[in-house]
Design an enzyme around this catalytic site. Sequence first.
Site, PDB file in Angstrom:
ATOM      1  N   PRO A 161       2.356   2.545  12.439  1.00 57.23           N
ATOM      2  CA  PRO A 161       2.908   3.864  12.791  1.00 57.23           C
ATOM      3  C   PRO A 161       2.545   4.274  14.219  1.00 57.23           C
ATOM      4  O   PRO A 161       1.405   4.093  14.658  1.00 57.23           O
ATOM      5  CB  PRO A 161       2.262   4.798  11.759  1.00 57.23           C
ATOM      6  CG  PRO A 161       1.962   3.915  10.591  1.00 57.23           C
ATOM      7  CD  PRO A 161       1.576   2.595  11.202  1.00 57.23           C
ATOM      8  N   PHE A 173     -14.112  -0.658  16.479  1.00 59.06           N
ATOM      9  CA  PHE A 173     -14.520  -0.280  17.843  1.00 59.06           C
ATOM     10  C   PHE A 173     -16.031  -0.053  17.931  1.00 59.06           C
ATOM     11  O   PHE A 173     -16.677  -0.474  18.897  1.00 59.06           O
ATOM     12  CB  PHE A 173     -13.777   0.984  18.306  1.00 59.06           C
ATOM     13  CG  PHE A 173     -12.334   0.765  18.698  1.00 59.06           C
ATOM     14  CD1 PHE A 173     -11.762  -0.508  18.687  1.00 59.06           C
ATOM     15  CD2 PHE A 173     -11.534   1.838  19.092  1.00 59.06           C
ATOM     16  CE1 PHE A 173     -10.419  -0.708  19.042  1.00 59.06           C
ATOM     17  CE2 PHE A 173     -10.202   1.651  19.460  1.00 59.06           C
ATOM     18  CZ  PHE A 173      -9.642   0.386  19.426  1.00 59.06           C
ATOM     19  N   TYR A 212       0.839  -1.208   0.000  1.00 54.22           N
ATOM     20  CA  TYR A 212       0.000   0.000   0.000  1.00 54.22           C
ATOM     21  C   TYR A 212       0.870   1.253   0.000  1.00 54.22           C
ATOM     22  O   TYR A 212       0.732   2.114  -0.859  1.00 54.22           O
ATOM     23  CB  TYR A 212      -0.903  -0.048   1.234  1.00 54.22           C
ATOM     24  CG  TYR A 212      -1.903   1.082   1.317  1.00 54.22           C
ATOM     25  CD1 TYR A 212      -3.020   1.124   0.473  1.00 54.22           C
ATOM     26  CD2 TYR A 212      -1.759   2.110   2.256  1.00 54.22           C
ATOM     27  CE1 TYR A 212      -3.959   2.152   0.569  1.00 54.22           C
ATOM     28  CE2 TYR A 212      -2.687   3.132   2.350  1.00 54.22           C
ATOM     29  CZ  TYR A 212      -3.787   3.148   1.506  1.00 54.22           C
ATOM     30  OH  TYR A 212      -4.703   4.172   1.608  1.00 54.22           O
ATOM     31  N   ARG A 228      -3.650   8.687  16.290  1.00 51.72           N
ATOM     32  CA  ARG A 228      -4.167   8.991  14.963  1.00 51.72           C
ATOM     33  C   ARG A 228      -5.018  10.256  15.090  1.00 51.72           C
ATOM     34  O   ARG A 228      -5.461  10.611  16.190  1.00 51.72           O
ATOM     35  CB  ARG A 228      -5.066   7.854  14.424  1.00 51.72           C
ATOM     36  CG  ARG A 228      -4.365   6.532  14.120  1.00 51.72           C
ATOM     37  CD  ARG A 228      -3.364   6.620  12.992  1.00 51.72           C
ATOM     38  NE  ARG A 228      -2.808   5.309  12.645  1.00 51.72           N
ATOM     39  CZ  ARG A 228      -1.734   4.763  13.220  1.00 51.72           C
ATOM     40  NH1 ARG A 228      -1.107   5.397  14.196  1.00 51.72           N
ATOM     41  NH2 ARG A 228      -1.296   3.590  12.824  1.00 51.72           N
ATOM     42  N   ARG A 277     -10.700  -1.441  10.183  1.00 48.35           N
ATOM     43  CA  ARG A 277     -10.147  -0.154  10.599  1.00 48.35           C
ATOM     44  C   ARG A 277     -10.619   0.147  12.014  1.00 48.35           C
ATOM     45  O   ARG A 277     -11.624  -0.379  12.480  1.00 48.35           O
ATOM     46  CB  ARG A 277     -10.554   0.953   9.622  1.00 48.35           C
ATOM     47  CG  ARG A 277      -9.745   0.869   8.352  1.00 48.35           C
ATOM     48  CD  ARG A 277      -9.949   2.064   7.459  1.00 48.35           C
ATOM     49  NE  ARG A 277     -10.952   1.827   6.431  1.00 48.35           N
ATOM     50  CZ  ARG A 277     -11.058   2.559   5.318  1.00 48.35           C
ATOM     51  NH1 ARG A 277     -10.236   3.546   5.093  1.00 48.35           N
ATOM     52  NH2 ARG A 277     -11.978   2.302   4.425  1.00 48.35           N
TER      53      ARG A 277
HETATM   54  P1  NAD Z   1     -12.735   1.730   0.089  1.00 50.21           P
HETATM   55  O1  NAD Z   1     -12.087   0.396   0.158  1.00 50.21           O
HETATM   56  O2  NAD Z   1     -14.059   1.925   0.732  1.00 50.21           O
HETATM   57  O3  NAD Z   1     -12.877   2.199  -1.426  1.00 50.21           O
HETATM   58  C1  NAD Z   1     -11.981   1.845  -2.434  1.00 50.21           C
HETATM   59  C2  NAD Z   1     -12.777   1.521  -3.685  1.00 50.21           C
HETATM   60  O4  NAD Z   1     -11.873   1.156  -4.745  1.00 50.21           O
HETATM   61  C3  NAD Z   1     -13.718   0.327  -3.493  1.00 50.21           C
HETATM   62  O5  NAD Z   1     -14.996   0.642  -3.974  1.00 50.21           O
HETATM   63  C4  NAD Z   1     -13.062  -0.781  -4.304  1.00 50.21           C
HETATM   64  O6  NAD Z   1     -13.990  -1.729  -4.792  1.00 50.21           O
HETATM   65  C5  NAD Z   1     -12.381   0.011  -5.395  1.00 50.21           C
HETATM   66  N1  NAD Z   1     -11.259  -0.696  -6.027  1.00 50.21           N
HETATM   67  C6  NAD Z   1     -10.239  -1.363  -5.415  1.00 50.21           C
HETATM   68  N2  NAD Z   1      -9.413  -1.868  -6.333  1.00 50.21           N
HETATM   69  C7  NAD Z   1      -9.906  -1.499  -7.553  1.00 50.21           C
HETATM   70  C8  NAD Z   1      -9.502  -1.733  -8.891  1.00 50.21           C
HETATM   71  N3  NAD Z   1      -8.393  -2.446  -9.181  1.00 50.21           N
HETATM   72  N4  NAD Z   1     -10.262  -1.231  -9.895  1.00 50.21           N
HETATM   73  C9  NAD Z   1     -11.383  -0.518  -9.625  1.00 50.21           C
HETATM   74  N5  NAD Z   1     -11.820  -0.282  -8.376  1.00 50.21           N
HETATM   75  C10 NAD Z   1     -11.087  -0.761  -7.359  1.00 50.21           C
HETATM   76  O7  NAD Z   1     -11.681   2.787   0.651  1.00 50.21           O
HETATM   77  P2  NAD Z   1     -11.828   4.355   0.936  1.00 50.21           P
HETATM   78  O8  NAD Z   1     -11.594   4.567   2.384  1.00 50.21           O
HETATM   79  O9  NAD Z   1     -13.059   4.884   0.302  1.00 50.21           O
HETATM   80  O10 NAD Z   1     -10.547   4.905   0.172  1.00 50.21           O
HETATM   81  C11 NAD Z   1     -10.648   5.555  -1.082  1.00 50.21           C
HETATM   82  C12 NAD Z   1      -9.267   6.056  -1.496  1.00 50.21           C
HETATM   83  O11 NAD Z   1      -8.787   6.995  -0.526  1.00 50.21           O
HETATM   84  C13 NAD Z   1      -8.212   4.959  -1.599  1.00 50.21           C
HETATM   85  O12 NAD Z   1      -7.392   5.224  -2.704  1.00 50.21           O
HETATM   86  C14 NAD Z   1      -7.432   5.091  -0.332  1.00 50.21           C
HETATM   87  O13 NAD Z   1      -6.107   4.664  -0.479  1.00 50.21           O
HETATM   88  C15 NAD Z   1      -7.514   6.594  -0.057  1.00 50.21           C
HETATM   89  N6  NAD Z   1      -7.369   6.892   1.372  1.00 50.21           N
HETATM   90  C16 NAD Z   1      -8.377   6.645   2.258  1.00 50.21           C
HETATM   91  C17 NAD Z   1      -8.195   6.921   3.609  1.00 50.21           C
HETATM   92  C18 NAD Z   1      -9.275   6.708   4.622  1.00 50.21           C
HETATM   93  O14 NAD Z   1      -9.045   6.954   5.808  1.00 50.21           O
HETATM   94  N7  NAD Z   1     -10.460   6.308   4.255  1.00 50.21           N
HETATM   95  C19 NAD Z   1      -6.953   7.413   4.066  1.00 50.21           C
HETATM   96  C20 NAD Z   1      -5.939   7.610   3.144  1.00 50.21           C
HETATM   97  C21 NAD Z   1      -6.162   7.361   1.790  1.00 50.21           C
HETATM   98  N1  UDP Z   2      -6.213  -0.565  15.835  1.00 41.81           N
HETATM   99  C1  UDP Z   2      -6.550  -1.088  17.072  1.00 41.81           C
HETATM  100  N2  UDP Z   2      -7.592  -1.955  17.131  1.00 41.81           N
HETATM  101  C2  UDP Z   2      -8.329  -2.316  16.047  1.00 41.81           C
HETATM  102  C3  UDP Z   2      -7.986  -1.759  14.785  1.00 41.81           C
HETATM  103  C4  UDP Z   2      -6.907  -0.903  14.717  1.00 41.81           C
HETATM  104  O1  UDP Z   2      -5.921  -0.788  18.089  1.00 41.81           O
HETATM  105  O2  UDP Z   2      -9.278  -3.097  16.193  1.00 41.81           O
HETATM  106  C5  UDP Z   2      -5.097   0.403  15.768  1.00 41.81           C
HETATM  107  C6  UDP Z   2      -4.049   0.079  14.718  1.00 41.81           C
HETATM  108  O3  UDP Z   2      -3.063  -0.786  15.252  1.00 41.81           O
HETATM  109  C7  UDP Z   2      -3.507   1.473  14.414  1.00 41.81           C
HETATM  110  C8  UDP Z   2      -4.705   2.391  14.601  1.00 41.81           C
HETATM  111  O4  UDP Z   2      -5.637   1.655  15.399  1.00 41.81           O
HETATM  112  O5  UDP Z   2      -2.519   1.827  15.348  1.00 41.81           O
HETATM  113  C9  UDP Z   2      -5.377   2.804  13.296  1.00 41.81           C
HETATM  114  O6  UDP Z   2      -5.628   1.625  12.552  1.00 41.81           O
HETATM  115  P1  UDP Z   2      -6.396   1.640  11.157  1.00 41.81           P
HETATM  116  O7  UDP Z   2      -6.290   0.277  10.596  1.00 41.81           O
HETATM  117  O8  UDP Z   2      -7.747   2.229  11.317  1.00 41.81           O
HETATM  118  O9  UDP Z   2      -5.593   2.688  10.256  1.00 41.81           O
HETATM  119  P2  UDP Z   2      -4.037   2.906   9.929  1.00 41.81           P
HETATM  120  O10 UDP Z   2      -3.187   2.028  10.782  1.00 41.81           O
HETATM  121  O11 UDP Z   2      -3.940   2.585   8.497  1.00 41.81           O
HETATM  122  O12 UDP Z   2      -3.847   4.330  10.265  1.00 41.81           O
END
Ligand code: NAD
Ligand code: UDP
Length: 323
Positions: free
Chosen positions: A280, A197, A151, A217, A192
């Site tokens: 992280p 939670f 990722y 976070r 997540r």
């Molecule tokens: P999500 O998993 O809900 O949405 C991702 C979407 O992409 C899904 O609908 C999935 O089916 C689609 N997808 C995956 N692989 C694909 C492919 N090969 N072709 C077409 N579609 C595909 O995740 P999200 O939280 O909505 O995240 C959306 C974007 O934002 C992602 O790129 C993610 O990396 C980025 N992002 C999200 C967060 C967050 O906290 N939600 C944080 C940082 C970055």
């Molecule tokens: N985490 C946790 N319990 C859970 C899920 C996640 O303590 O059931 C922690 C995880 O180890 C991380 C933080 O919560 O430190 C955020 O995790 P998440 O997967 O939501 O996002 P990311 O690590 O990608 O920021």
Amino acid sequence: MTKLYESRKRILVTGGAGFLGSHLIDRLLRDGNEVVCADNLFTGSKRNIDHLHTNPRFEFLRHDVCFPLYVEVDEIYNLACPASPIHYQHDPVQTTKTSVHGAINMLGLAKRLRCKILQASTSEVYGDPFIHPQTEEYWGNVNPIGPRSCYDEGKRCAETLFFDYHRQHNLKIKVMRIFNTYGPRMHPNDGRVVSNFIMQALRGEHLTIYGKGDQTRSFCYVDDLIDGMVRLMDSSDEITGPINIGNPVEFTIKELAEEITARVRSKSSLVFLPLPLDDPKQRQPDISRAQAILNWSPKMQLREGLEHTIRYFETFLDRDDDR
Ligand code: NAD
Ligand code: UDP
Ligand code: UDP
């Protein structure tokens, strides 16, 4: 009438059936645009876009961005990529392909159309950061060969491609580094922390804290995030980013667990499990750039955002298929 039609944009959202993508599409349609959603439904869900199928300005394409896509649009938001650690580690090779081949195809599409393209990048490009809070100048501390690398490095390579298409082909790019975002339409089983939670608290199960829960976070509510995303896309052409979008109010994971049990009025207790590799230790966005350039700041407090999210997750309680 004619004028209105002519000023309407046709916008491609990849990953539009996901959590963030479906909220973005709602916003773009509300603003009067036409939207084409391309998604392979790997982690997204038809449920997130069910309400849109009667809208004549909305079109869904089941498509994997690893393959070329020929459509005619005015703007592209590239969000396709699994985002939760459980999802992106399920098929790590596919995760890298989605980030890298997906970026190449969408950039190739933008190049042919000479249209603007926005990349949903991530705070994960900073890895386990030595600089706190993270500014856009920081190059990050990322393990290239660990379980999160598919990722993190995939997203870093996508950023490289965006800037190379910008320099080499003069493409109009927007790179947005998204920090942890939460809200309705998160997948209840995506692992997540917010979804885990809340579902655990609603079911009266233990809340699973990884490590001691002292890692931090900063959580941004989805509506704030989408507002920042649209502002970035609409900003003038010389603004390429990268630009951090997130909420700078930082919490420990233990504090989050306590807040959620209080909001749900749950009797759940906390259980401490091993910390995943390369997790992280701290994360907080420096959003000065977004404030100065986009005049953007998040508005929603965690407490209120959690209330909306809890109401959403309550609708899953009596279902065994969850989606
Ligand atoms: P999500 O998993 O809900 O949405 C991702 C979407 O992409 C899904 O609908 C999935 O089916 C689609 N997808 C995956 N692989 C694909 C492919 N090969 N072709 C077409 N579609 C595909 O995740 P999200 O939280 O909505 O995240 C959306 C974007 O934002 C992602 O790129 C993610 O990396 C980025 N992002 C999200 C967060 C967050 O906290 N939600 C944080 C940082 C970055
Ligand atoms: N985490 C946790 N319990 C859970 C899920 C996640 O303590 O059931 C922690 C995880 O180890 C991380 C933080 O919560 O430190 C955020 O995790 P998440 O997967 O939501 O996002 P990311 O690590 O990608 O920021
Ligand atoms: N591409 C696409 N749609 C288009 C134009 C290009 O999916 O409308 C893809 C195509 O598969 C190509 C990639 O984008 O491989 C990169 O395009 P680019 O023009 O940069 O490179 P080239 O075609 O020379 O490989």
